[in-house]
Design an enzyme around this catalytic site. Structure first.
Site, PDB file in Angstrom:
ATOM      1  N   GLY A 143      -1.966  -0.455  12.666  1.00  0.00           N
ATOM      2  CA  GLY A 143      -1.013   0.565  13.089  1.00  0.00           C
ATOM      3  C   GLY A 143      -1.624   1.917  13.378  1.00  0.00           C
ATOM      4  O   GLY A 143      -1.118   2.658  14.214  1.00  0.00           O
ATOM      5  N   LYS A 151       2.077  -8.275   1.580  1.00  0.00           N
ATOM      6  CA  LYS A 151       3.085  -7.310   1.109  1.00  0.00           C
ATOM      7  C   LYS A 151       4.486  -7.634   1.610  1.00  0.00           C
ATOM      8  O   LYS A 151       4.657  -8.128   2.731  1.00  0.00           O
ATOM      9  CB  LYS A 151       2.709  -5.890   1.574  1.00  0.00           C
ATOM     10  CG  LYS A 151       1.256  -5.526   1.341  1.00  0.00           C
ATOM     11  CD  LYS A 151       0.927  -4.091   1.707  1.00  0.00           C
ATOM     12  CE  LYS A 151      -0.575  -3.878   1.749  1.00  0.00           C
ATOM     13  NZ  LYS A 151      -1.204  -4.237   3.042  1.00  0.00           N
ATOM     14  N   ASP A 171      -6.728  -7.854   3.205  1.00  0.00           N
ATOM     15  CA  ASP A 171      -5.462  -7.161   2.985  1.00  0.00           C
ATOM     16  C   ASP A 171      -4.586  -7.296   4.229  1.00  0.00           C
ATOM     17  O   ASP A 171      -4.951  -6.832   5.311  1.00  0.00           O
ATOM     18  CB  ASP A 171      -5.746  -5.671   2.725  1.00  0.00           C
ATOM     19  CG  ASP A 171      -4.479  -4.860   2.478  1.00  0.00           C
ATOM     20  OD1 ASP A 171      -3.990  -4.870   1.339  1.00  0.00           O
ATOM     21  OD2 ASP A 171      -3.974  -4.221   3.422  1.00  0.00           O
ATOM     22  N   HIS A 224       5.540  -3.175  -0.461  1.00  0.00           N
ATOM     23  CA  HIS A 224       4.805  -2.338   0.502  1.00  0.00           C
ATOM     24  C   HIS A 224       5.164  -0.861   0.354  1.00  0.00           C
ATOM     25  O   HIS A 224       4.290   0.008   0.402  1.00  0.00           O
ATOM     26  CB  HIS A 224       5.104  -2.827   1.924  1.00  0.00           C
ATOM     27  CG  HIS A 224       4.057  -2.491   2.930  1.00  0.00           C
ATOM     28  ND1 HIS A 224       3.743  -3.308   3.983  1.00  0.00           N
ATOM     29  CD2 HIS A 224       3.240  -1.414   3.064  1.00  0.00           C
ATOM     30  CE1 HIS A 224       2.778  -2.758   4.713  1.00  0.00           C
ATOM     31  NE2 HIS A 224       2.461  -1.605   4.174  1.00  0.00           N
ATOM     32  N   TYR A 231       2.567  -6.399   9.417  1.00  0.00           N
ATOM     33  CA  TYR A 231       1.442  -6.299  10.352  1.00  0.00           C
ATOM     34  C   TYR A 231       1.536  -7.336  11.477  1.00  0.00           C
ATOM     35  O   TYR A 231       0.825  -7.221  12.476  1.00  0.00           O
ATOM     36  CB  TYR A 231       0.088  -6.453   9.643  1.00  0.00           C
ATOM     37  CG  TYR A 231      -0.225  -5.410   8.591  1.00  0.00           C
ATOM     38  CD1 TYR A 231       0.493  -4.218   8.520  1.00  0.00           C
ATOM     39  CD2 TYR A 231      -1.249  -5.621   7.665  1.00  0.00           C
ATOM     40  CE1 TYR A 231       0.203  -3.276   7.542  1.00  0.00           C
ATOM     41  CE2 TYR A 231      -1.550  -4.681   6.695  1.00  0.00           C
ATOM     42  CZ  TYR A 231      -0.815  -3.513   6.630  1.00  0.00           C
ATOM     43  OH  TYR A 231      -1.107  -2.589   5.663  1.00  0.00           O
TER      44      TYR A 231
END
Ligand SMILES: NC(=O)c1ccc[n+]([C@@H]2O[C@H](COP(=O)([O-])OP(=O)(O)OC[C@H]3O[C@@H](n4cnc5c(N)ncnc54)[C@H](OP(=O)(O)O)[C@@H]3O)[C@@H](O)[C@H]2O)c1
Ligand SMILES: *[C@@H]1O[C@H](CO)[C@@H](O)[C@H](O)[C@H]1NC(C)=O
Length: 332
Positions: A46, A107, A73, A140, A78
């Protein structure tokens, strides 16, 4: 006072890691007894829109695992869990490591905070990842939203009960949070059965987060450091405070240790006992970003980097600041 704190952290660090040769990350112990690799590959794109292409993630994950990373991660938001799973699977096919050697973090997004939405959301992530468990599942953000983007009246204490259920079911080996401030952590610790193992927050030279990191470390919560390069790397130029890659103090450290300025930033974080999450889709940088365990910054150098702090965030979300659980300081 700052100096005695930094020096005791340095001692803790030396005791935990010593100096090991580059290429593979040591581990830190979580408060539930499990181990977490000391560096994670970031896959969220992002903040680097020039490289927002999800197709690069599969290769980046494989290249990182080949380079010695043992943590990846990702997050439901995402949109790359499928590619992360493919990269892991490509790597495992080489036979050099097993699933148990890799630590996968994902997350829960803000629109699935109701207690009974958490396990189904995780099952969807697992399906995309092609895995039957993740090592770490994080809330998150501490804010709940409805599907239509209006704030939802769901307490993160309720969300946490869903996270505990995910752990009981073995779908997540460990559970933690992200973007929680100190007050929110205090409230979570006072009102739940399970301590989060991790708080994943932004930490870098312009956002050093001394108070929140200290609170987490005092409470045996590992801090994962996202956007670990801060504004060293190119962001929106208008909001890009120094230091940058050409900063003379950072360049002097880089030259002294034969490292790059980004490596100095990562080393600074690791040496504070944090788990940096550098994102890159570039092989040379991916390799560079884990090669930070064969040198040590001096106490004075750590203080020099501390002094860059400006409390300015790469990730600020002013659109959310009227939400009652907004975790950051509101701008006016
Ligand atoms: N929990 C959360 O709310 C949250 C929020 C933000 C981020 N995150 C996580 O943290 C990760 C990292 O954060 P981020 O993506 O904001 O920023 P970052 O890792 O600080 O910066 C990424 C940028 O730095 C470049 N780069 C990487 N290594 C470099 C090197 N050695 N030299 C020069 N440039 C280098 C990358 O370029 P190339 O890719 O082109 O090489 C990319 O443009 C994310 O991917 C995500 O996994 C979590
Ligand atoms: C400096 O680092 C580079 C890249 O890691 C390496 O190839 C080179 O041998 C190093 N030089 C010295 C003098 O250690």
């Amino acid at each position: 006072m700052a100096s005695s704190r930094a020096s005791s952290l340095l001692l803790v660090f030396v005791a935990v890691y010593g100096v090991v040769s580059g290429g593979q990350a040591p581990t830190l112990k979580l408060n539930d007894g499990r181990l977490i690799p000391a560096v994670a590959l970031g896959t969220g794109r992002g903040t680097s829109p020039e490289h927002a292409d999800v197709s690069e993630v599969r290769t980046a994950v494989r290249v990182a695992l080949e380079a010695g990373y043992r943590q990846v991660d990702t997050a439901a938001i995402y949109g790359d869990e499928t590619e992360v799973g493919q990269g892991i699977s490509d790597f495992l096919a080489s036979g050099t490591a097993g699933r148990g050697d890799i630590f996968v973090t994902t997350k829960l997004w803000n629109d699935r905070h109701a207690k009974d939405q958490v396990v189904p959301a995780l099952r969807e992530s697992l399906k995309r990842l092609g895995l039957d468990y993740v090592d770490l599942y994080l809330i998150h953000f501490p804010l709940a939203f409805n599907a239509d983007d209006t704030p939802a009246n769901i307490d993160y204490l309720e969300t946490w009960q869903g996270m505990e259920e995910a752990r009981r079911l073995g779908l997540a080996k460990s559970i933690g949070v992200s973007n929680f401030n100190q007050q929110q952590l205090e409230r979570l610790l006072a009102n739940s059965q399970t301590k989060p193992v991790v708080n994943e927050i932004e930490v870098n030279p312009t956002l050093t987060q001394q108070p929140l990191v200290k609170y987490c470390q005092d409470n045996d919560i590992v801090v994962m450091a996202y956007s670990p390069f801060g504004f060293l790397v190119t962001r929106d130029a208008e909001h890009s405070p120094p230091p940058h890659l050409d900063d003379p103090q950072l360049l002097a450290m880089a030259n002294k240790y034969n490292k790059t300025v980004p490596q100095i930033s990562l080393r600074y974080l690791a040496q504070r006992g944090l788990v940096p999450i550098p994102k890159s889709v570039t092989k040379k940088r991916i390799e560079q970003n884990i090669d930070i365990f064969d040198f040590q910054l001096t106490f004075e150098e750590m203080c020099q980097i501390d002094a860059f702090n400006k409390d300015i965030r790469v990730i600020d979300i002013p659109d959310w600041q009227n939400h009652p659980d907004y975790p950051f300081k509101k701008s006016l």
